[in-house]
Every structure is written in structure tokens, then in C-alpha cells.
Write a protein that holds these residues in place. Structure first.
Motif, short mmCIF file in Angstrom:
data_model
loop_
_atom_site.label_atom_id
_atom_site.label_comp_id
_atom_site.label_asym_id
_atom_site.label_seq_id
_atom_site.Cartn_x
_atom_site.Cartn_y
_atom_site.Cartn_z
N UNK A 4 -16.31 -3.08 1.02
CA UNK A 4 -14.95 -3.16 1.29
C UNK A 4 -14.52 -3.11 1.73
N UNK A 5 -13.45 -4.21 2.13
CA UNK A 5 -12.70 -4.49 3.93
C UNK A 5 -10.65 -4.48 3.12
N UNK A 6 -9.90 -3.57 4.02
CA UNK A 6 -8.93 -3.46 3.33
C UNK A 6 -7.92 -4.39 3.97
N UNK A 7 -7.18 -5.80 3.12
CA UNK A 7 -6.27 -6.23 4.10
C UNK A 7 -4.66 -6.58 3.09
N UNK A 8 -4.02 -7.20 3.22
CA UNK A 8 -2.66 -7.38 2.82
C UNK A 8 -2.68 -8.39 2.44
N UNK A 9 -1.57 -9.14 1.43
CA UNK A 9 -1.08 -10.27 0.82
C UNK A 9 0.31 -10.21 0.94
N UNK A 10 0.96 -11.00 0.01
CA UNK A 10 2.58 -11.64 0.24
C UNK A 10 2.08 -11.13 -1.42
N UNK A 11 3.21 -10.44 -2.47
CA UNK A 11 3.29 -10.93 -3.58
C UNK A 11 5.24 -10.77 -3.68
N UNK A 12 5.59 -11.86 -4.08
CA UNK A 12 6.66 -12.55 -4.14
C UNK A 12 7.64 -11.62 -2.39
N UNK A 13 8.34 -11.44 -1.92
CA UNK A 13 9.37 -11.22 -1.07
C UNK A 13 7.98 -9.82 -0.94
N UNK A 14 7.07 -8.81 -0.73
CA UNK A 14 6.77 -8.04 -0.19
C UNK A 14 5.19 -7.64 -0.19
N UNK A 15 5.11 -6.83 0.82
CA UNK A 15 3.32 -7.55 1.39
C UNK A 15 3.09 -6.40 -0.14
N UNK A 16 1.12 -6.12 -0.09
CA UNK A 16 0.71 -5.73 -0.94
C UNK A 16 -0.75 -5.75 -0.69
N UNK A 17 -1.37 -4.58 -1.13
CA UNK A 17 -2.60 -3.85 -0.48
C UNK A 17 -3.72 -4.77 -2.01
N UNK A 18 -4.91 -5.75 -0.43
CA UNK A 18 -5.49 -6.35 -1.08
C UNK A 18 -7.23 -5.57 -0.66
N UNK A 19 -8.03 -5.30 -1.03
CA UNK A 19 -9.37 -5.35 -0.99
C UNK A 19 -10.31 -6.46 -0.96
#
Length: 164
Positions: A4-19
Motif C-alpha cells: 500500500x502506497x500513500x498518495x493524494x487526490x482532490x475532492x472538491x477543492x480540498x486534497x484527500x488521502x488515497x491509498x
């Protein structure tokens, strides 16, 4: 094996953690990405495979499943290319698993170079808030990500630089 590698995405105008959860198993070779990916995310299969081979890395000829979690959140864009490749290489035993305090994001070119992505500042802010201490981003995005403060930003030009 699973990585599992941590990454990030965008949800609306905020960043969000994604694995990016990468699973390699025996069976007919295949490469599936699940977890509500859009077309650009699904196309990561081809970019990741080509970037690895162009960079002299061995790409597993196995059954590969990548789950972008949380699965109920839509994933869009090319930001997941780098964490998918890191996860696959680690799950295959070609790289050590990344530490839990590190996250990766960026688009891969077919040559293995990293291309800048949009929305890096809110993603870096979300990483900081989630306790991530080191964020690997395309070199083009390093200055933008640094504005988040309180997190080590590592700008990466290409896969060769990342691996060294």
C-alpha cells in the motif's frame, strides 16, 4: 504480495488521502485498476508499464490489481501514476515498501520522466494534516507543494532519480 502506497487526490477543492493498494498474484497476466477511477486513471496501466520498461525496470508479468482506496470516492487525473508504479515494484519485491510517513504523486511519461500535475498545494496541505512527513512530487510541482509548509518536499525529475 500486497503493498500500500500513500498518495493524494482532490475532492472538491480540498486534497484527500488515497491509498494505492497493489496486489500481485499468479494467474493469467492482467492489470486492473479499481476504486472508481476515471478514464485517465484507467489509462495509467499503459503509462506505468511503458515508463517502467523505458527506465530499464522489470515489470511483472503477473496478475496485477490496484485498488485506489477509499473505493467510494471518485478518482480523476494522472496523479496516481507514480504511486501505482512504486506500489507494483514494492509488491513484486523490486523495491522496499515505502515508509508510512511518505506519499507519492505525479504523472509518468512513457520515457519515465515525471510531468507536473494540477492541485498540488491542496494535496500537500492534506498530506501535512494527515501526518505525512515526506512528499515525492514532480520537480515542476516542488515549489508549489512547499507552500504547504511543515512537510519535506522531494521534487523528482524521472524514475532513475527516484530510484537512486
Amino acid at each position: 504480495m500486497i503493498c500500500s502506497v500513500k498518495t493524494l487526490g482532490i475532492s472538491g477543492i480540498k486534497g484527500s488521502i488515497v491509498a494505492a493498494e497493489c496486489f500481485i498474484s499468479n494467474g493469467l497476466p492482467g492489470f486492473d485498476i479499481v476504486g472508481l477511477p476515471d478514464a485517465a486513471v484507467k489509462e495509467a496501466r499503459d503509462r506505468v508499464r511503458a515508463a517502467a520498461k523505458s527506465s530499464g525496470l522489470k515489470f511483472p508479468v503477473s496478475r496485477i490489481t490496484v485498488n485506489l482506496a477509499p473505493a467510494g470516492q471518485k478518482k480523476a487525473g494522472t496523479v496516481y501514476d507514480l504511486p501505482i508504479l512504486v506500489g507494483i515494484l514494492a509488491a513484486n519485491g523490486d523495491l522496499p515498501a515505502p515508509p508510512p510517513e511518505a506519499a507519492f504523486l505525479g504523472e509518468l511519461s512513457l520515457t519515465g520522466a515525471l510531468r507536473g500535475v494540477t492541485g498540488v498545494l491542496p494535496m500537500a496541505m492534506a498530506a501535512r494534516e494527515a501526518g505525512i512527513r515526506r512528499l515525492y512530487v514532480p520537480a515542476q510541482n516542488a515549489v508549489e507543494a512547499a507552500f504547504a509548509g511543515g512537510i519535506e518536499i522531494i521534487g523528482v525529475e524521472d524514475l532513475g532519480q527516484l530510484l537512486s
